[in-house]
Write a protein that holds these residues in place. Structure first.
Motif, PDB file in Angstrom:
ATOM      1  N   PHE A   1      -0.209   8.818  -4.552  1.00  0.00           N
ATOM      2  CA  PHE A   1      -0.611   8.497  -3.184  1.00  0.00           C
ATOM      3  C   PHE A   1       0.092   7.245  -2.668  1.00  0.00           C
ATOM      4  O   PHE A   1       0.362   7.146  -1.460  1.00  0.00           O
TER       5      PHE A   1
ATOM      6  N   CYS B   1      -2.039  13.580   3.193  1.00  0.00           N
ATOM      7  CA  CYS B   1      -0.600  13.279   3.137  1.00  0.00           C
ATOM      8  C   CYS B   1       0.050  13.390   4.515  1.00  0.00           C
ATOM      9  O   CYS B   1       1.006  12.657   4.813  1.00  0.00           O
TER      10      CYS B   1
ATOM     11  N   GLN C   1       3.299   8.523  -1.459  1.00  0.00           N
ATOM     12  CA  GLN C   1       3.140   9.261  -0.202  1.00  0.00           C
ATOM     13  C   GLN C   1       2.995   8.331   1.002  1.00  0.00           C
ATOM     14  O   GLN C   1       3.022   8.790   2.139  1.00  0.00           O
TER      15      GLN C   1
END
Length: 259
Positions: free
Chosen positions: A99, A75, A102
């Protein structure tokens, strides 16, 4: 041919490993290089060099004691280069959206789609519902058994019954935006490319494909360009000076025409 950079994360560290050595038991891998820098350092480096389409690979299993630290490192990289990097390693329909939120441009998936040695179309469609075709990369990393190459799963430890060939590339290209293919037995060994795999990919050009495994010199890079007919993209890990190798990052970019 384009250079696709990588950030491999294992036991909470950015590192390069010998691909065929990876074991879930004891979170073991034979290390080639362990970086003292975090994932965001490499992400900024790739961003500033104008390189897109690189990939982050989380190499520990989700149940590992190191997994949360792997995710933290990933991240950090995604936040430093939003939409510039793909991510793989334990991706499913349950965590793909996280994700993407992110900052990942694509989700890379293998094991979730290949279950019990076969293609699990139910799972493939589940993750497609989350990512869409335009944000999905299928990792068809493979190892040789007999005369053929078979797709391997679970951090490259388990053979499937699915052979890598033009038929399977044609079939699966309908579901994804790109392929990523590690020649696992060459990963981290800096001993030259898997020529038969590159020839296969060179004959096939429906969607973008990135090859990884064994590039150790400018000669290997040129050979890959020739056998891949200049449309197979390349990742270089252990041989790159960023990870302790002899191939200078700037020289690689110039050789490919991106520097």
């Amino acid at each position: 041919m384009r250079f696709r950079p990588c950030i491999d994360i294992h036991n909470g560290k950015v590192k390069q490993i010998v691909g065929g050595s990876l074991l879930d038991q004891g979170d073991y891998a034979e290390d080639n290089y362990i970086s003292e820098k975090n994932g965001d350092y490499y992400a900024r480096l790739y961003r500033d060099a104008g390189l897109s389409g690189g990939h982050i690979i989380i190499l520990n299993a989700a149940g590992s004691a190191y997994y949360e630290e792997d995710v933290r490192q990933a991240c950090l990289a995604l936040s430093a280069y939003p939409r510039g990097l793909q991510i793989g390693g334990g991706m499913t329909d349950k965590n793909a959206a996280y994700f993407l939120e992110q900052g990942a441009s694509h989700i890379i998936v293998t094991s979730f789609v290949f279950q019990n040695g076969r293609i699990d179309y139910e799972n493939l469609n589940k993750i497609l519902d989350v990512t869409g075709r335009e944000h999905l990369v299928l990792d068809l990393s493979c190892r040789k058994k007999g005369e053929d190459y078979y797709i391997v799963t679970d951090r490259w430890q388990k053979f499937t019954e699915v052979r890598l060939n033009e038929q399977i590339l044609n079939e699966l290209s309908e579901y994804c935006d790109e392929f990523l293919i590690h020649a696992v037995d060459m990963e981290g060994r800096t001993s030259g490319i898997e020529k038969d795999i590159v020839r296969l990919l060179g004959r096939w050009d429906k969607i973008p494909v990135t090859y990884a495994g064994g590039v150790s010199s400018m000669g290997d890079l040129q050979l890959l360009k020739e056998l891949g007919r200049d449309h197979v993209d390349v990742t270089i890990g252990s041989a790159l000076d960023l990870f302790g190798g002899d191939m200078v990052f700037a020289d690689v970019l110039r050789a490919i025409g991106q520097g």
